[in-house]
Design a protein around this motif. Structure first.
Motif, PDB file in Angstrom:
ATOM      1  N   LEU A 210       8.737  80.192  90.177  1.00 17.77           N
ATOM      2  CA  LEU A 210       8.550  80.701  91.535  1.00 17.77           C
ATOM      3  C   LEU A 210       7.414  81.709  91.578  1.00 17.77           C
ATOM      4  CD1 LEU A 210       9.542  80.885  94.493  1.00 17.77           C
ATOM      5  CD2 LEU A 210      11.071  82.716  93.746  1.00 17.77           C
ATOM      6  N   LEU A 211       7.416  82.653  90.639  1.00 22.93           N
ATOM      7  CA  LEU A 211       6.372  83.674  90.620  1.00 22.93           C
ATOM      8  C   LEU A 211       5.016  83.080  90.246  1.00 22.93           C
ATOM      9  CD1 LEU A 211       8.343  86.647  89.019  1.00 22.93           C
ATOM     10  CD2 LEU A 211       7.807  86.250  91.439  1.00 22.93           C
ATOM     11  N   LEU A 212       5.020  82.035  89.429  1.00 21.87           N
ATOM     12  CA  LEU A 212       3.774  81.342  89.101  1.00 21.87           C
ATOM     13  C   LEU A 212       3.170  80.700  90.341  1.00 21.87           C
ATOM     14  CD1 LEU A 212       1.774  80.066  87.010  1.00 21.87           C
ATOM     15  CD2 LEU A 212       3.385  78.140  86.883  1.00 21.87           C
ATOM     16  N   LEU A 213       3.982  79.997  91.105  1.00 20.23           N
ATOM     17  CA  LEU A 213       3.477  79.304  92.290  1.00 20.23           C
ATOM     18  C   LEU A 213       2.915  80.279  93.312  1.00 20.23           C
ATOM     19  CD1 LEU A 213       6.261  76.597  92.692  1.00 20.23           C
ATOM     20  CD2 LEU A 213       3.886  76.195  92.039  1.00 20.23           C
ATOM     21  N   TYR A 214       3.497  81.466  93.380  1.00 21.52           N
ATOM     22  CA  TYR A 214       3.010  82.486  94.300  1.00 21.52           C
ATOM     23  C   TYR A 214       1.873  83.329  93.705  1.00 21.52           C
ATOM     24  CZ  TYR A 214       6.424  81.783  98.012  1.00 21.52           C
ATOM     25  OH  TYR A 214       7.153  81.259  99.056  1.00 21.52           O
ATOM     26  N   GLY A 215       1.399  82.965  92.545  1.00 22.04           N
ATOM     27  CA  GLY A 215       0.271  83.662  91.953  1.00 22.04           C
ATOM     28  C   GLY A 215       0.614  84.990  91.313  1.00 22.04           C
ATOM     29  N   ARG A 216       1.904  85.224  91.049  1.00 21.71           N
ATOM     30  CA  ARG A 216       2.320  86.493  90.441  1.00 21.71           C
ATOM     31  C   ARG A 216       2.346  86.430  88.928  1.00 21.71           C
ATOM     32  NH1 ARG A 216       1.951  86.489  95.921  1.00 21.71           N
ATOM     33  NH2 ARG A 216       2.557  88.529  96.749  1.00 21.71           N
ATOM     34  N   LEU A 217       2.305  85.235  88.357  1.00 20.32           N
ATOM     35  CA  LEU A 217       2.220  85.045  86.916  1.00 20.32           C
ATOM     36  C   LEU A 217       1.097  84.060  86.623  1.00 20.32           C
ATOM     37  CD1 LEU A 217       5.991  84.727  85.861  1.00 20.32           C
ATOM     38  CD2 LEU A 217       4.500  86.708  85.550  1.00 20.32           C
ATOM     39  N   ASP A 218       0.578  84.131  85.412  1.00 20.41           N
ATOM     40  CA  ASP A 218      -0.499  83.236  84.985  1.00 20.41           C
ATOM     41  C   ASP A 218       0.100  82.078  84.186  1.00 20.41           C
ATOM     42  OD1 ASP A 218      -2.639  82.331  82.890  1.00 20.41           O
ATOM     43  OD2 ASP A 218      -3.771  83.341  84.474  1.00 20.41           O
ATOM     44  N   ARG A 219      -0.397  80.887  84.429  1.00 24.65           N
ATOM     45  CA  ARG A 219       0.180  79.734  83.743  1.00 24.65           C
ATOM     46  C   ARG A 219      -0.071  79.772  82.237  1.00 24.65           C
ATOM     47  NH1 ARG A 219      -4.589  77.562  85.836  1.00 24.65           N
ATOM     48  NH2 ARG A 219      -5.800  76.207  84.452  1.00 24.65           N
ATOM     49  N   GLY A 220      -0.998  80.620  81.786  1.00 28.71           N
ATOM     50  CA  GLY A 220      -1.246  80.763  80.360  1.00 28.71           C
ATOM     51  C   GLY A 220      -0.266  81.692  79.667  1.00 28.71           C
ATOM     52  N   ALA A 221       0.638  82.284  80.430  1.00 34.60           N
ATOM     53  CA  ALA A 221       1.607  83.209  79.856  1.00 34.60           C
ATOM     54  C   ALA A 221       2.565  82.457  78.935  1.00 34.60           C
ATOM     55  CB  ALA A 221       2.385  83.911  80.965  1.00 34.60           C
ATOM     56  N   ALA A 222       3.149  83.207  77.996  1.00 34.54           N
ATOM     57  CA  ALA A 222       4.073  82.607  77.026  1.00 34.54           C
ATOM     58  C   ALA A 222       5.320  82.041  77.691  1.00 34.54           C
ATOM     59  CB  ALA A 222       4.459  83.649  75.976  1.00 34.54           C
ATOM     60  N   ALA A 223       5.588  82.452  78.931  1.00 30.06           N
ATOM     61  CA  ALA A 223       6.781  81.981  79.644  1.00 30.06           C
ATOM     62  C   ALA A 223       6.697  80.502  79.994  1.00 30.06           C
ATOM     63  CB  ALA A 223       6.977  82.802  80.920  1.00 30.06           C
ATOM     64  N   PHE A 224       5.504  79.909  79.918  1.00 28.30           N
ATOM     65  CA  PHE A 224       5.314  78.532  80.373  1.00 28.30           C
ATOM     66  C   PHE A 224       4.877  77.606  79.252  1.00 28.30           C
ATOM     67  CE2 PHE A 224       4.262  81.388  83.917  1.00 28.30           C
ATOM     68  CZ  PHE A 224       5.294  81.043  84.763  1.00 28.30           C
ATOM     69  N   GLU A 225       5.343  76.373  79.349  1.00 26.77           N
ATOM     70  CA  GLU A 225       4.858  75.296  78.495  1.00 26.77           C
ATOM     71  C   GLU A 225       4.077  74.342  79.390  1.00 26.77           C
ATOM     72  OE1 GLU A 225       6.423  71.455  75.882  1.00 26.77           O
ATOM     73  OE2 GLU A 225       7.842  73.029  76.500  1.00 26.77           O
ATOM     74  N   THR A 226       2.800  74.194  79.134  1.00 30.17           N
ATOM     75  CA  THR A 226       1.968  73.300  79.935  1.00 30.17           C
ATOM     76  C   THR A 226       1.446  72.174  79.059  1.00 30.17           C
ATOM     77  OG1 THR A 226      -0.052  74.596  79.534  1.00 30.17           O
ATOM     78  CG2 THR A 226       1.272  75.181  81.462  1.00 30.17           C
ATOM     79  N   THR A 227       1.458  70.970  79.594  1.00 29.34           N
ATOM     80  CA  THR A 227       0.954  69.807  78.878  1.00 29.34           C
ATOM     81  C   THR A 227       0.137  68.947  79.836  1.00 29.34           C
ATOM     82  OG1 THR A 227       2.996  68.581  79.372  1.00 29.34           O
ATOM     83  CG2 THR A 227       2.888  69.732  77.259  1.00 29.34           C
ATOM     84  N   GLY A 228      -0.738  68.137  79.279  1.00 32.85           N
ATOM     85  CA  GLY A 228      -1.489  67.200  80.096  1.00 32.85           C
ATOM     86  C   GLY A 228      -2.843  67.709  80.527  1.00 32.85           C
ATOM     87  N   ASP A 229      -3.284  67.254  81.669  1.00 34.33           N
ATOM     88  CA  ASP A 229      -4.634  67.452  82.178  1.00 34.33           C
ATOM     89  C   ASP A 229      -4.857  68.903  82.630  1.00 34.33           C
ATOM     90  OD1 ASP A 229      -7.026  67.416  83.611  1.00 34.33           O
ATOM     91  OD2 ASP A 229      -6.663  65.428  84.441  1.00 34.33           O
ATOM     92  N   ALA A 230      -5.552  69.673  81.799  1.00 35.20           N
ATOM     93  CA  ALA A 230      -5.778  71.089  82.101  1.00 35.20           C
ATOM     94  C   ALA A 230      -6.669  71.260  83.332  1.00 35.20           C
ATOM     95  CB  ALA A 230      -6.412  71.787  80.895  1.00 35.20           C
ATOM     96  N   GLU A 231      -7.640  70.364  83.521  1.00 38.19           N
ATOM     97  CA  GLU A 231      -8.520  70.477  84.687  1.00 38.19           C
ATOM     98  C   GLU A 231      -7.748  70.227  85.979  1.00 38.19           C
ATOM     99  OE1 GLU A 231     -11.990  68.087  84.362  1.00 38.19           O
ATOM    100  OE2 GLU A 231     -12.739  69.110  82.560  1.00 38.19           O
ATOM    101  N   LEU A 232      -6.783  69.340  85.939  1.00 34.53           N
ATOM    102  CA  LEU A 232      -5.957  69.075  87.110  1.00 34.53           C
ATOM    103  C   LEU A 232      -5.132  70.316  87.465  1.00 34.53           C
ATOM    104  CD1 LEU A 232      -4.820  67.103  89.219  1.00 34.53           C
ATOM    105  CD2 LEU A 232      -3.186  66.321  87.477  1.00 34.53           C
ATOM    106  N   LEU A 233      -4.593  70.980  86.454  1.00 36.45           N
ATOM    107  CA  LEU A 233      -3.836  72.207  86.703  1.00 36.45           C
ATOM    108  C   LEU A 233      -4.736  73.300  87.260  1.00 36.45           C
ATOM    109  CD1 LEU A 233      -1.454  72.373  83.616  1.00 36.45           C
ATOM    110  CD2 LEU A 233      -0.884  71.773  85.980  1.00 36.45           C
ATOM    111  N   THR A 234      -5.954  73.386  86.755  1.00 39.62           N
ATOM    112  CA  THR A 234      -6.898  74.373  87.280  1.00 39.62           C
ATOM    113  C   THR A 234      -7.192  74.092  88.748  1.00 39.62           C
ATOM    114  OG1 THR A 234      -7.935  74.745  85.128  1.00 39.62           O
ATOM    115  CG2 THR A 234      -9.241  75.291  87.083  1.00 39.62           C
ATOM    116  N   ARG A 235      -7.376  72.819  89.091  1.00 44.93           N
ATOM    117  CA  ARG A 235      -7.623  72.463  90.485  1.00 44.93           C
ATOM    118  C   ARG A 235      -6.436  72.859  91.371  1.00 44.93           C
ATOM    119  NH1 ARG A 235      -8.006  66.415  92.571  1.00 44.93           N
ATOM    120  NH2 ARG A 235      -8.214  66.084  90.330  1.00 44.93           N
TER     121      ARG A 235
END
Length: 242
Positions: A210-235
């Motif tokens: 929730l806080l990520l979607l509202y821009g209160r956390l960064d997706r690079g934080a240790a709280a998140f596991e991100t996989t796949g197309d990094a450019e798509l996530l940046t967009r």
């Protein structure tokens, strides 16, 4: 409202000149004034059972004469909202800017507006925000369901177009799985593709998502596991500011 009470408790005794890092350029006074003003405006919409887009956002805010009156004013704003809720059937048809054309849209929207700003206040005074996981998951849903309709006040969302690329947001602490599809004519939730492999995935607790979607956390934080197309996530995160 519980979230307003937590907001007030967090900032009581703090200087209202304290900067709010998650709202650049704002102080706690700005945050209090904004939150109470939104509550009073939404309450007016409910009281009037609006059936078309308002031509003006001007309402009687009853602002206090001095800074020392703002916390009490915020509590009064919450009471105004609670009264509007009490006398309004959630199933009353109304104009809304999102997907659910009933009074309950504004009630839900006000809840998460207040909740997110409560966490802003807590962060500003050095507290670690806590959000009930079930409530947070509903907030993620509310955000993602309505975001495609937010272009009038979030114009960059118009850039979220594509050729069918998908982004998945998944809760790790409770049920919660949302697949966003970017299409040539826009974007939105795809509720019929639960098993589809997404082009990019972000996983975290409901509160952190929730806080990520509202821009209160960064997706690079240790709280998140991100996989796949990094450019798509940046967009996505560049253009999904609410």
């Amino acid at each position: 409202m519980t979230e307003t009470a937590r907001f007030v408790a967090a900032v009581k005794g703090a200087s209202l000149a304290t900067p709010v890092p998650s709202c650049p350029g704002w102080t706690l006074l700005d945050l209090v004034r904004h939150t109470g003003s939104v509550q009073r405006w939404f309450s007016t919409l409910l009281q009037q059972r609006v059936q078309e887009p308002p031509r003006s956002r001007e309402v009687d805010l009853a602002l206090p004469s001095g800074e020392d009156g703002y916390l009490g004013w915020l509590e009064e704003s919450s009471a105004v909202a609670a009264e509007a809720f009490a006398v309004t059937d959630p199933d009353t048809p109304m104009w809304v800017w999102g997907v659910d054309p009933y009074a309950r849209f504004w009630m839900r929207r006000m809840l998460f507006e207040t909740l997110v700003h409560r966490t802003d206040a807590e962060t500003a005074v050095g507290l670690r925000p806590a959000i009930d996981p079930a409530l947070a998951a509903d907030g993620v849903d509310e955000f993602l369901v309505n975001l495609p309709f937010a272009t009038p006040f979030a114009p960059k969302t118009a850039n979220l177009r594509g050729q069918g690329e998908t982004i998945r947001f998944r809760c790790t602490d409770r049920a919660g799985d949302w697949l966003i599809r970017l299409r040539p004519d826009g974007f939105g939730l795809d509720e019929n593709a639960a098993a589809e492999q997404a082009n990019a995935t972000v996983q975290g607790t409901a509160a952190d998502l929730l806080l990520l979607l509202y821009g209160r956390l960064d997706r690079g934080a240790a709280a998140f596991e991100t996989t796949g197309d990094a450019e798509l996530l940046t967009r996505w995160f560049t253009n999904s500011e609410f």
